[in-house]
Design an enzyme around this catalytic site. Structure first.
Site: not given
Ligand SMILES: *Cc1c(COP(=O)(O)O)cnc(C)c1O
Length: 446
Positions: A20, A148, A249
């Site tokens: 970024y 996110y 996630d």
């Molecule tokens: C960091 C993160 C991602 C993305 O993972 P990367 O390895 O950076 O691609 C996805 N979901 C959550 C909740 C995250 O904190």
């Protein structure tokens, strides 16, 4: 490497992208030549106490002999081999451990290269599942604001629609459905209408919704906020009622960060599809995983293609699997529950006075996550420097000054971090008062 190792900062500034950042207005970067335990060693010899676990991944600290030994052994035996038509012991070892640690309904593992890819894989699984169940119109994903989930296109599409990158890429980003962010704080019983908008969206659109995706308990890079387990329980029930899959996630929350091995355990629920990453390898190398239930796997097999359509070049990379397998052994030794509880306790005590600082909006701690939220966006580069001057590595973003230290951090090291947070929050608060200029900021963990 010695502490006097020369780093060509000029070359870096001119030619290498950092997360970024601009190539014409480079932000400062610090040269790190080595790391050990909970400390980063800079090219000028200074040592910084690490408050970020290298973006929330390095939970056992740097240079852990057990993980290093496993990786060195793997490297000299089989560093990589394609996963198409081939398997190897480390992929099997890490997958067995993941299935044993996670909820019983999860039976299948897809090994992905990074967190964002694990999210892409989860979304593809959900769509293919519904193809196999005769509902191919279920293609949309429902999520909440302030989320996110990563930086690739599908992952971006479920990040916060205002703070995320939607506006920058316009119609190239798939339009998904968004409910308001959960508002009931962690530890509290559900505010009566907290799931109302979510239910209304499910009621209106369930025939076109394949899955709900959400970060359980902690909205990370989009909010640094902890929400009620009741919300998750209610959401699980709604997904069942409206026949929509639930993707959790846990890339940021998995492996103990919020005080439970997985954050969904706060709510006693199960995911249909689970994304893991970040701390999976203890932060030693990139690897992520998407786990799913038998039912999801069977549905995918019944889809027109009959196979799951994903298979990256470095899938199941043996070196990454060996690191993860070793890291999971350390997690399974169960020192983390005590470590994380002690970190939470100490942060709560030492950050309590932050709420009295000018410009501080809120202070919150859960597990090994401590957050001071400011009323305005902070100047990351300036505050970064202030932290380095205090001998610690903390990287604020948006309006959040936070730490997620390695679980192995000592009480003395943690006190250095919290003390620096209080001092830097005071600086940020005073600066915000003095200047009215708004920092441009968008949601990322940058
Ligand atoms: C960091 C993160 C991602 C993305 O993972 P990367 O390895 O950076 O691609 C996805 N979901 C959550 C909740 C995250 O904190």
């Amino acid at each position: 490497m010695s502490a006097t190792t020369q780093i060509d900062h000029q070359f870096d500034r001119q030619h290498i992208w950092h997360p970024y950042t601009s190539m014409t207005q480079a932000l400062p970067v610090y040269g790190v030549v080595s790391a050990e335990g909970c400390e980063l060693i800079l090219d000028d010899g200074r040592r910084l106490i690490d408050g970020t676990s290298s973006w929330w991944a390095c939970v056992h600290g740097y240079g852990h002999p057990y993980i290093l030994e496993a990786m060195q052994k793997q490297l000299s035996t089989l560093s990589h081999v394609m996963f198409g038509g081939i398997t190897h012991p480390s992929a099997i070892a890490v997958s067995k451990k993941l299935l044993a640690m996670t909820s019983d309904n999860l039976t299948k593992v897809f090994l992905a290269d990074s967190g964002s890819i694990a999210v892409e894989v989860a979304m593809k699984m959900a769509l293919q599942y519904w193809q196999g169940r005769g509902a191919p119109s279920k293609q949309r994903i429902l999520t909440v604001k302030h989320g996110y989930h990563g930086d690739t296109f599908a992952a971006m599409s479920v990040c916060d629609p205002e703070g995320g990158m939607h506006t920058m890429f316009g119609e190239a980003v798939t339009q998904q459905l968004f409910a308001p962010a959960p508002k009931t704080p962690f530890g509290e019983t559900l505010i009566a209408d907290d799931l109302e908008a979510m239910e209304a969206l499910l009621n209106a659109h369930h025939q076109t919704i394949a899955a709900v995706i959400i970060e359980p308990i902690m909205q990370g890079a989009g909010a640094m906020h902890f929400y009620s387990a009741d919300y998750l329980k209610g959401l699980r029930a709604l997904c069942d009622r409206y026949k929509v899959l639930l993707i959790l996630d846990e890339i940021a929350t998995g492996f103990g960060r919020t005080g439970k091995l997985f954050a969904y355990q706060h709510a006693g629920i199960e995911a249909d599809i689970l994304c893991l990453g970040k701390a999976l390898t203890g932060g030693y190398i990139s690897l992520a995983a998407t786990l799913c239930s038998d039912e999801v796997a069977l549905g995918i097999s019944d889809s027109p293609s009959g196979v799951f359509m994903h298979g990256p070049t470095f899938m199941g990379n043996p070196l990454a699997c060996a690191a993860a397998s070793a890291s999971l052994d350390l997690i399974n030794q169960h020192q983390w529950p005590e470590q994380v509880a002690a970190i939470e306790q100490q942060m709560k005590q030492e950050l309590a006075t932050a709420s009295a600082i000018e410009g501080v909006k809120a202070v919150r701690c859960l597990g090994a996550v401590g957050v001071i939220e400011m009323t305005r966006s902070v100047n990351t580069a300036a505050l970064q420097q202030a932290f380095v001057d205090r001998g610690v590595w903390v990287r604020p973003f948006s309006s959040y000054i936070y730490i997620m230290p390695p679980y192995t951090i000592s009480a003395q090291q943690l006190s250095r971090l919290t003390q620096a947070m209080l001092e830097v929050a005071a600086i940020a608060g005073a600066e915000a008062k003095a200047s009215r200029g708004d920092e441009a900021s968008f949601i990322s963990h940058g």
